[in-house]
Design a protein around this motif. Structure first.
Motif, PDB file in Angstrom:
ATOM      1  N   GLU A   2       0.821  -1.214   0.000  1.00  0.00           N
ATOM      2  CA  GLU A   2       0.000   0.000   0.000  1.00  0.00           C
ATOM      3  C   GLU A   2       0.856   1.265   0.000  1.00  0.00           C
ATOM      4  OE1 GLU A   2      -3.108  -0.088  -0.727  1.00  0.00           O
ATOM      5  OE2 GLU A   2      -3.183  -2.269  -0.582  1.00  0.00           O
ATOM      6  N   LEU A   3       2.033   1.212   0.608  1.00  0.00           N
ATOM      7  CA  LEU A   3       2.947   2.349   0.594  1.00  0.00           C
ATOM      8  C   LEU A   3       3.311   2.727  -0.838  1.00  0.00           C
ATOM      9  CD1 LEU A   3       4.838   4.402   1.979  1.00  0.00           C
ATOM     10  CD2 LEU A   3       6.553   2.571   2.079  1.00  0.00           C
ATOM     11  N   LEU A   4       3.598   1.744  -1.659  1.00  0.00           N
ATOM     12  CA  LEU A   4       3.952   2.044  -3.041  1.00  0.00           C
ATOM     13  C   LEU A   4       2.783   2.700  -3.761  1.00  0.00           C
ATOM     14  CD1 LEU A   4       4.072   1.097  -6.310  1.00  0.00           C
ATOM     15  CD2 LEU A   4       6.186   1.852  -5.176  1.00  0.00           C
ATOM     16  N   ARG A  10       0.524  -3.238 -20.404  1.00  0.00           N
ATOM     17  CA  ARG A  10       1.742  -4.020 -20.217  1.00  0.00           C
ATOM     18  C   ARG A  10       1.814  -4.422 -18.752  1.00  0.00           C
ATOM     19  NH1 ARG A  10       3.308   0.489 -23.279  1.00  0.00           N
ATOM     20  NH2 ARG A  10       3.795  -0.052 -25.419  1.00  0.00           N
ATOM     21  N   VAL A  11       2.459  -5.532 -18.472  1.00  0.00           N
ATOM     22  CA  VAL A  11       2.519  -6.036 -17.106  1.00  0.00           C
ATOM     23  C   VAL A  11       3.040  -4.975 -16.154  1.00  0.00           C
ATOM     24  CG1 VAL A  11       3.618  -7.730 -15.585  1.00  0.00           C
ATOM     25  CG2 VAL A  11       2.765  -8.446 -17.807  1.00  0.00           C
ATOM     26  N   TYR A  12       4.128  -4.327 -16.516  1.00  0.00           N
ATOM     27  CA  TYR A  12       4.747  -3.349 -15.624  1.00  0.00           C
ATOM     28  C   TYR A  12       3.916  -2.078 -15.443  1.00  0.00           C
ATOM     29  CZ  TYR A  12       6.395  -1.247 -19.994  1.00  0.00           C
ATOM     30  OH  TYR A  12       6.462  -0.687 -21.231  1.00  0.00           O
ATOM     31  N   GLU A  13       2.865  -1.908 -16.226  1.00  0.00           N
ATOM     32  CA  GLU A  13       1.979  -0.762 -16.061  1.00  0.00           C
ATOM     33  C   GLU A  13       0.873  -1.024 -15.044  1.00  0.00           C
ATOM     34  OE1 GLU A  13       2.199   1.239 -20.481  1.00  0.00           O
ATOM     35  OE2 GLU A  13       0.817  -0.436 -20.189  1.00  0.00           O
ATOM     36  N   ASP A  14       0.732  -2.255 -14.634  1.00  0.00           N
ATOM     37  CA  ASP A  14      -0.306  -2.637 -13.680  1.00  0.00           C
ATOM     38  C   ASP A  14       0.100  -2.185 -12.277  1.00  0.00           C
ATOM     39  OD1 ASP A  14      -2.144  -3.872 -12.015  1.00  0.00           O
ATOM     40  OD2 ASP A  14      -1.700  -5.908 -12.704  1.00  0.00           O
ATOM     41  N   PRO A  15      -0.692  -1.313 -11.638  1.00  0.00           N
ATOM     42  CA  PRO A  15      -0.318  -0.823 -10.310  1.00  0.00           C
ATOM     43  C   PRO A  15      -0.217  -1.925  -9.259  1.00  0.00           C
ATOM     44  CG  PRO A  15      -2.324   0.273 -11.100  1.00  0.00           C
ATOM     45  CD  PRO A  15      -1.907  -0.698 -12.133  1.00  0.00           C
ATOM     46  N   GLU A  16      -0.981  -2.993  -9.404  1.00  0.00           N
ATOM     47  CA  GLU A  16      -0.886  -4.106  -8.454  1.00  0.00           C
ATOM     48  C   GLU A  16       0.439  -4.840  -8.626  1.00  0.00           C
ATOM     49  OE1 GLU A  16      -2.948  -4.656  -5.836  1.00  0.00           O
ATOM     50  OE2 GLU A  16      -3.713  -2.749  -6.574  1.00  0.00           O
ATOM     51  N   GLN A  20       3.190  -3.495  -9.774  1.00  0.00           N
ATOM     52  CA  GLN A  20       4.201  -2.577  -9.262  1.00  0.00           C
ATOM     53  C   GLN A  20       4.296  -2.661  -7.737  1.00  0.00           C
ATOM     54  OE1 GLN A  20       2.716   1.126 -10.749  1.00  0.00           O
ATOM     55  NE2 GLN A  20       3.512   0.810 -12.810  1.00  0.00           N
ATOM     56  N   ALA A  21       3.147  -2.644  -7.074  1.00  0.00           N
ATOM     57  CA  ALA A  21       3.129  -2.672  -5.611  1.00  0.00           C
ATOM     58  C   ALA A  21       3.637  -3.998  -5.070  1.00  0.00           C
ATOM     59  CB  ALA A  21       1.720  -2.390  -5.100  1.00  0.00           C
ATOM     60  N   ASN A  22       3.296  -5.099  -5.727  1.00  0.00           N
ATOM     61  CA  ASN A  22       3.791  -6.415  -5.293  1.00  0.00           C
ATOM     62  C   ASN A  22       5.300  -6.515  -5.460  1.00  0.00           C
ATOM     63  OD1 ASN A  22       1.273  -7.372  -4.532  1.00  0.00           O
ATOM     64  ND2 ASN A  22       0.858  -8.272  -6.527  1.00  0.00           N
ATOM     65  N   CYS A  23       5.811  -6.015  -6.575  1.00  0.00           N
ATOM     66  CA  CYS A  23       7.268  -6.028  -6.797  1.00  0.00           C
ATOM     67  C   CYS A  23       7.992  -5.199  -5.748  1.00  0.00           C
ATOM     68  CB  CYS A  23       7.604  -5.507  -8.186  1.00  0.00           C
ATOM     69  SG  CYS A  23       7.219  -6.658  -9.494  1.00  0.00           S
ATOM     70  N   PHE A  24       7.469  -4.031  -5.477  1.00  0.00           N
ATOM     71  CA  PHE A  24       8.068  -3.155  -4.476  1.00  0.00           C
ATOM     72  C   PHE A  24       8.126  -3.832  -3.116  1.00  0.00           C
ATOM     73  CE2 PHE A  24       7.471   0.032  -1.099  1.00  0.00           C
ATOM     74  CZ  PHE A  24       8.610   0.803  -1.290  1.00  0.00           C
TER      75      PHE A  24
END
Length: 101
Positions: A19-21, A44-50, A52-56
């Motif tokens: 959630e911080l991301l 694109r996969v990397y454009e998905d905010p979920e 991004q947040a999971n990776c972070f």
């Protein structure tokens, strides 16, 4: 959630990091939902905010330089994360070309 994260609960730490991301990257944006199939297919996969947040959260809580060569159980203990987080990050790091040699 915050109090549990402060008590070092793995699931709560993961959720707070995730959630911080969202807040850091998208805090000033208006929330919009991508629900149509055609919109999802164009993203694109990397454009998905979920994603991004999971990776972070994974990179923050399970840093590669600390867990190299560890098993899932060792990662869970060292980083105090859930099985799912440890397994997922380990699989991602292995995909990048390093394993538990």
């Amino acid at each position: 959630m915050y109090e549990k994260a402060c008590d070092n609960d793995g699931f709560s730490k993961s959720t707070c990091s995730h959630e911080l991301l969202h807040w850091l990257i998208h805090g000033e944006e208006t929330v919009s939902f991508c629900r149509r199939e055609e919109d999802l297919m164009k993203r694109r996969v990397y454009e998905d905010p979920e994603w991004q947040a999971n990776c972070f959260a994974g990179e923050l809580l399970v840093p590669k330089h600390i867990v190299k060569g560890m098993s899932i159980d060792e990662i869970m203990e060292k980083c105090n994360v859930t099985y799912r987080m440890a397994q997922y990050q380990l699989s991602k790091y292995e995909e990048e070309g390093w394993g538990n040699d």
